[in-house]
Write an enzyme that holds these catalytic residues in place. Structure first.
Site, PDB file in Angstrom:
ATOM      1  N   SER A 185       0.831  -1.197   0.000  1.00 17.68           N
ATOM      2  CA  SER A 185       0.000   0.000   0.000  1.00 17.68           C
ATOM      3  C   SER A 185       0.874   1.259   0.000  1.00 17.68           C
ATOM      4  CB  SER A 185      -0.955  -0.038   1.196  1.00 17.68           C
ATOM      5  OG  SER A 185      -1.953   0.931   1.083  1.00 17.68           O
ATOM      6  N   ASP A 398      -8.825  -5.012  -6.521  1.00 11.22           N
ATOM      7  CA  ASP A 398      -8.586  -3.770  -5.787  1.00 11.22           C
ATOM      8  C   ASP A 398      -8.767  -2.574  -6.716  1.00 11.22           C
ATOM      9  OD1 ASP A 398      -7.643  -1.751  -4.102  1.00 11.22           O
ATOM     10  OD2 ASP A 398      -5.543  -2.229  -4.469  1.00 11.22           O
ATOM     11  N   HIS A 454      -7.049  -5.261  -1.878  1.00  8.83           N
ATOM     12  CA  HIS A 454      -5.920  -4.482  -1.379  1.00  8.83           C
ATOM     13  C   HIS A 454      -5.313  -5.234  -0.191  1.00  8.83           C
ATOM     14  CE1 HIS A 454      -3.705  -0.750  -1.472  1.00  8.83           C
ATOM     15  NE2 HIS A 454      -3.876  -0.565  -0.182  1.00  8.83           N
TER      16      HIS A 454
END
Length: 477
Positions: A185, A398, A454
């Site tokens: 991330s 995602d 994610h």
């Protein structure tokens, strides 16, 4: 021999300082072995160490960490420092939700202290992993001065580098292990800078020696424009918007959905129509439910995942009974219940009085943090000349960091494709797709995890563990 009063006082001070050092009181660096944890039945089946390492001239920044030795062969298995995203997400999040050996038993929770179970697909089965609470203010990390609270992307990287040097100095038995830096991330912004800092330190002859072999990044933010602009093509590819909507937006916005000319009414209207299609879609996994009970119906898309989760946490933590709709954030709530428990903090050797407010998995915001980086593609480009290895992976469901944006910048590194796009397998089933790139000085493997969102390992524990085990072993994925 008789001592004068001043000599006697000096001698006593030296003795007291020595005793303090031996007892660990007043020492800015500390480490402790944790054998049991509240909520876990019996002794931990792995070696867990927690501690603090002081950073800065006066050690006014105290970074908390969890270190888990490889359950296979800690002497020869890789050592990996893991940077959880955010910024402001605790290392405990990666430990219990993504790649660590523990997980919360969500279904068994009855309102008491949450219970923990073993994740049999932990990456610690094949690697020694340091999970760190960083930047300062994250998790159990803290600052002893007001100035120590001020940080930024570049300061956080400098502190992580200092942390790693100090940690290796105090753990010399791991200095010979192959070293990797991993994260996901938001770490896509800070991790490449840390890798470059380590390379610079190696070239400068900094001690201790670091046998850096490569890096791992999952669903990484890498370039603000490339990542964000890929969202519209992605949602069209997965049928969340119609062909007509997509073609209109592409035509009227000229393929740029970020730098919008608000005088261009046709572009604005097209993007507004797309927005209406996405308002109730879960941005981190398009197939999972949006927790509509957590907040009123949105009028705008909130792309900051920390803000979205904070709103859900405020709702969930305010409830006296379980909501009827069980969603992923319900499991996140259990970490708040567990990590704020006094017995848990004592078991982890968290220093009393250092947590200014409640522990949070991911902070809604870091008031003293400055986000400075908007692209790290140039760092990846530089790494293509360094002899490093890279594993980049994406959960293919995602929206927040779509895989097509990641694949786009990977392709633009201009490293020749060695292994064309193909499926990879776990237990005879397609686990995702991959493409390999190589030149004389660099090897990069790009992998998708089919059906993951994610922070992909959170959704596909078995597949992600197979992926990283093969990659660490130089075995074809």
């Amino acid at each position: 021999m008789m001592l004068n009063s001043r000599s006697y006082v000096n001698e006593m001070c030296l003795c007291v300082l020595l005793l303090l050092a031996l007892s660990g009181i007043g020492v800015t660096n500390s480490q402790s072995i944790v054998t049991t944890l509240p909520g876990f039945d019996g002794e931990l089946p792995f070696k867990l160490e927690t501690g603090y390492i002081g950073i800065g001239d006066t050690d006014d920044v105290q970074l908390f960490y969890y270190f888990i030795e490889s359950e296979r062969d800690p002497v020869t298995d890789p050592l990996m420092l893991w940077l959880t995203g955010g910024p402001g997400c605790s290392g405990l999040s990666a430990l219990v939700y993504e790649i660590g050996p523990l997980a919360f038993d969500v279904e068994a929770w009855n309102g008491s202290l949450p219970t923990l179970v073993v994740n049999k697909y932990s990456w610690t089965r094949v690697a020694n992993i340091i999970f760190i609470d960083q930047p300062v203010g994250t998790g159990y990390s803290y600052a002893t001065t007001e100035s120590g609270k001020n940080t930024s992307d570049t300061k956080a990287v400098a502190q992580a580098y200092s942390f790693l040097r100090k940690w290796l100095t105090s753990h010399p038995q791991f200095q010979a292990n192959p070293l990797y830096i991993g994260g996901d991330s938001y770490s896509g912004f800070t991790l490449p800078l840390l890798v470059q800092t380590i390379l610079d330190g190696i070239e400068a002859g900094n001690e201790p020696d670091m046998g850096l072999q490569g890096y791992i990044l999952g669903n990484p933010v890498t370039d603000s424009f490339v990542d964000d602009n890929s969202r519209i093509p992605y949602v069209h590819r997965v049928n969340l918007i119609s062909d007509e909507l997509y073609e209109r937006a592409k035509l009227f916005c000229n393929g740029d959905y970020i730098n919008i000319d608000f005088n261009n009414s046709l572009c604005v209207t097209s993007l507004d129509a797309i927005k209406q299609c996405l308002l109730q879609i879960n941005l981190v996994h398009i197939l999972e439910p949006q927790c509509a009970f957590a907040a009123p119906r949105r009028k705008e898309i909130e792309w900051d995942l920390r803000v979205r989760e904070a709103e859900e946490m405020e709702y969930l933590l305010s409830q006296n009974k379980l909501p009827k709709l069980t969603c992923r954030s319900f499991g996140y709530m259990l970490s708040h219940k567990w990590a704020n428990d006094d017995a848990v903090k004592a078991a982890l050797y968290v220093r009393e009085g250092t947590l200014e407010s409640s522990w949070m998995r991911c902070l809604k915001s870091l008031p003293f943090y400055t986000e400075e980086i908007s692209s790290t593609i140039a760092y990846h480009q530089n790494f293509t000349r360094t002899g490093l290895r890279a594993l980049i992976y994406s959960g293919d469901h995602d929206i927040s960091v779509p895989y097509i944006g990641t694949l786009s910048w990977v392709n633009n590194l201009k490293v020749p494709i060695f292994d064309q796009w193909r499926p990879w397998y776990v237990d005879g089933q397609i686990a995702g797709y991959l493409q390999k790139y190589t030149n004389d000085n660099f090897r990069l493997t790009y992998v998708t995890l089919k059906g993951a969102g994610h922070t992909a390992p959170e959704y596909k524990h078995k597949e992600s563990m197979n992926m990283v085990e093969r990659w660490f072993a130089y075995y074809p994925i």
